[in-house]
Design a protein around this motif. Structure first.
Motif, mmCIF file in Angstrom:
data_model
loop_
_atom_site.group_PDB
_atom_site.id
_atom_site.type_symbol
_atom_site.label_atom_id
_atom_site.label_comp_id
_atom_site.label_asym_id
_atom_site.label_seq_id
_atom_site.Cartn_x
_atom_site.Cartn_y
_atom_site.Cartn_z
ATOM 1 N N ASP A 184 56.420 39.893 30.679
ATOM 2 C CA ASP A 184 55.864 38.601 30.266
ATOM 3 C C ASP A 184 54.762 38.158 31.226
ATOM 4 N N ILE A 185 55.009 38.312 32.515
ATOM 5 C CA ILE A 185 54.007 37.901 33.511
ATOM 6 C C ILE A 185 52.765 38.765 33.380
ATOM 7 N N HIS A 186 52.949 40.043 33.122
ATOM 8 C CA HIS A 186 51.795 40.925 32.900
ATOM 9 C C HIS A 186 50.996 40.450 31.684
ATOM 10 N N SER A 187 51.683 40.111 30.605
ATOM 11 C CA SER A 187 51.005 39.630 29.392
ATOM 12 C C SER A 187 50.297 38.311 29.661
ATOM 13 N N LEU A 188 50.953 37.444 30.416
ATOM 14 C CA LEU A 188 50.371 36.145 30.748
ATOM 15 C C LEU A 188 49.078 36.296 31.520
ATOM 16 N N TRP A 189 49.077 37.184 32.511
ATOM 17 C CA TRP A 189 47.888 37.364 33.337
ATOM 18 C C TRP A 189 46.780 38.088 32.572
ATOM 19 N N THR A 190 47.165 39.008 31.697
ATOM 20 C CA THR A 190 46.178 39.683 30.846
ATOM 21 C C THR A 190 45.480 38.675 29.944
ATOM 22 N N GLU A 191 46.256 37.759 29.371
ATOM 23 C CA GLU A 191 45.681 36.748 28.495
ATOM 24 C C GLU A 191 44.753 35.821 29.275
ATOM 25 N N ALA A 192 45.137 35.487 30.504
ATOM 26 C CA ALA A 192 44.269 34.652 31.344
ATOM 27 C C ALA A 192 42.938 35.354 31.611
ATOM 28 N N TYR A 193 42.986 36.679 31.769
ATOM 29 C CA TYR A 193 41.761 37.454 31.963
ATOM 30 C C TYR A 193 40.912 37.448 30.699
ATOM 31 N N ARG A 194 41.538 37.701 29.576
ATOM 32 C CA ARG A 194 40.793 37.817 28.318
ATOM 33 C C ARG A 194 40.121 36.502 27.934
ATOM 34 N N ILE A 197 40.457 45.836 33.514
ATOM 35 C CA ILE A 197 39.848 45.045 32.445
ATOM 36 C C ILE A 197 38.390 44.804 32.802
ATOM 37 N N GLN A 198 37.482 45.405 32.048
ATOM 38 C CA GLN A 198 36.055 45.276 32.337
ATOM 39 C C GLN A 198 35.475 44.008 31.719
ATOM 40 N N TYR A 199 34.525 43.435 32.459
ATOM 41 C CA TYR A 199 33.747 42.299 31.960
ATOM 42 C C TYR A 199 34.613 41.103 31.581
ATOM 43 N N GLU A 200 35.770 40.995 32.210
ATOM 44 C CA GLU A 200 36.624 39.832 32.016
ATOM 45 C C GLU A 200 37.057 39.348 33.392
ATOM 46 N N ARG A 201 37.441 38.089 33.474
ATOM 47 C CA ARG A 201 37.963 37.577 34.731
ATOM 48 C C ARG A 201 38.862 36.382 34.452
ATOM 49 N N ALA A 202 39.903 36.270 35.246
ATOM 50 C CA ALA A 202 40.748 35.093 35.180
ATOM 51 C C ALA A 202 40.120 34.001 36.039
ATOM 52 N N ASP A 203 40.288 32.770 35.606
ATOM 53 C CA ASP A 203 39.731 31.646 36.361
ATOM 54 C C ASP A 203 40.808 30.595 36.593
ATOM 55 N N VAL A 204 42.028 31.068 36.833
ATOM 56 C CA VAL A 204 43.151 30.171 37.070
ATOM 57 C C VAL A 204 43.021 29.581 38.469
#
Length: 758
Positions: free
Chosen positions: A302-312, A342-349
């Motif tokens: 779940d945490i992996h999915s959460l952080w992936t979504e934040a990146y996307r 993940i290319q060309y994406e970034r999390a901004d949390v």
């Protein structure tokens, strides 16, 4: 009905309309492909007959080549790629370069990057529609698109790189608030009449093309009037006026009214019933959210999915897990770390709220997370993994308390966290790992009495000014305190080892080495430019090389009596070092020991046997006495920068020597005093045969004496023994001959001298 659903229905309708228009005889075609590389076979002979082409489905580089041919060899002027899915989420570099017949393009919905030169030279291109969360416009992407008068850049765009819109016909441009980098010349040679700059901090202007050369950064290259209205957010004036590349504009106007509509973000709550559900739930959440609250059971997936979504998404600023039940109370390894997959994406949390029952933070859990600013860490901290917060450059952590019972600070635990300003360590702590607190903002630390080891780089490049050393400390690792602000250190009696570069480039003024220390590594104290005093221990220490090199304020050293060999480069480049006192038992001076120092006198003791290469290179000595015991001299060992008055070589056998120095530094006509009867040997010996002015003598004690006086008047005197070593300096009335052993001595006062025999 959500806006995203409405948009999708409209898009499908447009695609169906394109297909129907072909059947009605219009010169357009809608190609639907099920696999990359199928476009050419799907379009067939129509490729050179149609005026417009709509593509849906996966596409690759070969499909872009097909479209390029349709434009350059056929009649296609309009491309609708909204429902096409490039495999790499990118318009490939040079995909449509010089396709002058292209007039309009609708970019793919999953597009993240427009590659370099992608539309360069498309002189007929007048309309570009961005339907995606585009992240990057690469260099020269639209260069020379002379018909392009406007373009609507999307929120979420990060970078517009070098010369991206060079030579277009833009009369205005809106830079979205998400842009952080703009390339040199990005808007040069346009018809700009105004510019809207929505970022509250001026985007950094870069030039990656000539990154090894200093260049003047200029977004407009002198082709735009510098007084055009430049609209910026309230409070951003100073940022733009001071930023390279932006500071050329003169007419900044602060406003909150921008023509680009930004969809209002809002918080969203997701409640799980069982662990493992977030991966399916998050993609269904509306895109326009800026904070996410998760409640219920959560596991590592779940945490992996959460952080992936934040990146996307790139729009989520806050993640609230306060009411989440994280499996076993463990934040998993790399849970919120920088993602390289993940290319060309970034999390901004910016903020993360953790549950109160966290017991462990895994290895690299937040590694390289540059966006995070706040985490509600429990106090005291739970168990910490290696590099768990390493590289969190904007984490405003402030003060932390490490829990009782912790015996080791893991490697790189808080490395690269300048926002960490204070740490309280537990009494049971035994060691601090490599890079544990490197590059932090800690200014003071007390090491508990139980600490025995401080690892390599443990506090390197931190802001450490003062430290309380542990009474049990045994080892200090390499660069442990490198480039800190320490100005004083009291080494405990327990200390045995100081590693390489351990205190290099600090602000130490005095160094006292304890008797228990057995080894000090290379460069351990080099670069301490405020150092004025070194106190050596009474027992032997194994020194590395360059230990005290580049200590500019060091003026005098006394080499300890136990030292028989001075290690290589020990005092090299101590440019103000004027005096060195050598022990009677010295046997050798290593390579470059006093190179580029300020030594005025070289008084080597009887019994010394070898001088290393460059040992006294580029020093200021005026006289040189080589005791009879010397048998080997390295290359460039003696190269004076001042006026050399004479050389005394007391051995009847010329020491084996390499080249002395360049002729510009060594005057070979200087008087060289040698023992009587040794002239032929010196004139035949290699290197010695370059000297031109040999003088044989039976009494070296009189060499350099200009006059002899029977009584020295009251005042300051200098006393030298028969080897030329200074044994006394001070008032004549305080000089006690009883302090000297028997032999010849020279007493000097000003230019007057006299010889005494005791």
């Amino acid at each position: 009905m959500k806006k995203s659903v409405i948009r999708n229905l409209l898009a499908v309708g447009c695609a169906l309309f394109m297909v129907l228009s072909v059947n009605a005889g219009n010169a357009g075609y809608g190609a639907v492909v099920t696999g990359a590389g199928q476009l050419e076979s799907e379009v067939g002979d129509r490729l050179f007959e149609i005026d417009s082409l709509s593509v849906s489905g996966p596409i690759d580089d070969s499909d872009f080549l097909t479209m390029f041919r349709g434009v350059t060899e056929g009649r296609i002027s309009i491309l609708n790629l909204e429902h096409a899915s490039p495999e790499s989420e990118e318009i490939p570099p040079e995909a449509f370069q010089s396709a002058s017949g292209l007039k309009k393009v609708i970019l793919p919905g999953n597009l993240r990057v427009i590659g370099w030169n992608a539309f360069k030279g498309c002189s007929g291109l007048a309309t570009v529609e961005i339907k995606s969360e585009l992240r990057v416009i690469e260099c020269r992407a639209f260069e020379g698109c002379g018909s392009l008068r406007s373009v609507s850049l999307n929120p979420g765009l990060w970078a517009i790189y070098e010369y991206a819109f060079l030579g277009c016909a833009l009369d205005s441009i809106i830079v979205p608030p998400s842009v952080t980098q703009v390339g040199d010349g990005a808007f040069a040679e346009n018809n700009l009449k105004k510019i809207y700059l929505m970022p509250s901090v001026a985007p950094r202007v870069v030039n990656r093309i000539v990154n090894t050369v200093d260049v003047d950064l200029d977004l407009f290259h002198g082709t735009t009037s510098l007084d055009i209205p430049a609209y910026i957010p309230y409070g951003a004036d100073a940022s733009y006026r001071e930023a390279a590349g932006w500071n050329v504009l003169t007419n900044y106007i602060e406003t909150d009214d921008f023509p680009l509509e930004i969809e209002q973000a809002y918080p969203c709550e997701v409640v799980t019933v069982a662990a493992g559900q977030l991966g399916a739930m998050l993609p269904q959440v509306d895109y326009a959210i800026d904070s996410l609250v998760v409640k219920g059971p959560v596991n590592e997936a779940d945490i992996h999915s959460l952080w992936t979504e934040a990146y996307r998404r790139g729009t989520i600023r806050v993640i609230d897990l306060k009411d989440a039940k994280i499996e076993n109370g463990v934040i998993p390894a790399k849970a919120f770390a920088k993602r390289s997959d993940i290319q060309y994406e970034r999390a901004d949390v910016r903020r993360l709220i953790l549950p109160g029952d966290i017991v462990e933070i895994g290895d690299s859990a937040f590694y390289g997370n540059h966006s995070i600013e706040q985490i509600n860490l429990p106090e005291p901290l739970p168990s910490l993994g290696k590099a768990c917060f390493a590289g969190c450059a904007n984490f405003k952590v402030g003060r932390i308390v490490i829990a009782d019972g912790v015996i080791e600070i893991p490697d790189a635990c808080f490395s690269g966290c300048p926002g960490l300003t204070e740490v309280i360590l537990p009494e049971e702590l035994e060691s601090i790992g490599r890079y544990g607190f490197a590059e932090t903002g800690i200014s003071h630390v007390d090491l508990p009495a139980s600490v025995t080891s401080v690892g390599a780089w443990a506090f390197g490049k931190s802001r450490l000014e003062t430290i309380g050393m542990s009474e049990s400390l045994v080892k200090i690792g390499e660069r442990a305190f490198y480039a800190t602000r320490l100005d004083n250190v009291d080494f405990p009696a327990s200390l045995l080892e100081i590693g390489e570069n351990a205190f290099e480039s600090t602000q130490l003024k005095r160094i006292e080495i304890g008797d228990g220390i057995v080894s000090i590594g290379n460069n351990a104290f080099s670069g301490n430019r405020l150092l004025t005093e070194i106190v050596f221990p009474s027992s032997a220490v194994a020194f590395g090389t360059h230990v005290f090199a580049f200590c500019d304020e060091l003026k005098q050293v006394t080499i300890p009596e136990w030292m028989t060999v001075i290690p290589d480069n020990m005092f090299s480049h101590c440019r103000n070092l004027e005096s060195a006192t050598f022990p009677a038992g010295l046997k050798a001076v290593g390579y470059g020991v006093f190179i580029y120092t300020g030594l005025k006198e070289i008084n080597l003791p009887d019994g010394i046997e070898e001088i290393g290469s460059s040992a006294f290179y580029a020093t200021r000595f005026e006289t040189l006495t080589l005791p009879a015991s010397i048998n080997k001299i390295g290359s460039d060992s003696f190269a004076p920068t001042g006026k050399l008055r004479y050389i005394k070589s007391c051995s009847p056998e010329p020491p084996i020597t390499g080249s002395w120095a360049r002729p510009s530094m060594m005057p070979f006509d200087v008087p060289v005093y040698i023992p009587s009867g040794s002239l032929e040997a010196y004139q035949k010996a290699a290197v010695w045969n370059q000297f031109e002015n040999y003088i044989e003598t039976d009494d070296f004690s009189t060499v350099g004496i200009k006059s002899v006086v029977e009584n020295a008047a009251d005042g300051n005197i200098e006393v030298y023994d028969s080897a030329g070593r200074k044994v006394y300096t001070g008032k004549s009335e305080s000089f006690d001959t009883n302090s000297l052993t028997g032999g010849f001595y020279i007493i000097k006062q000003g230019e007057a001298t006299r010889k005494i025999v005791l």
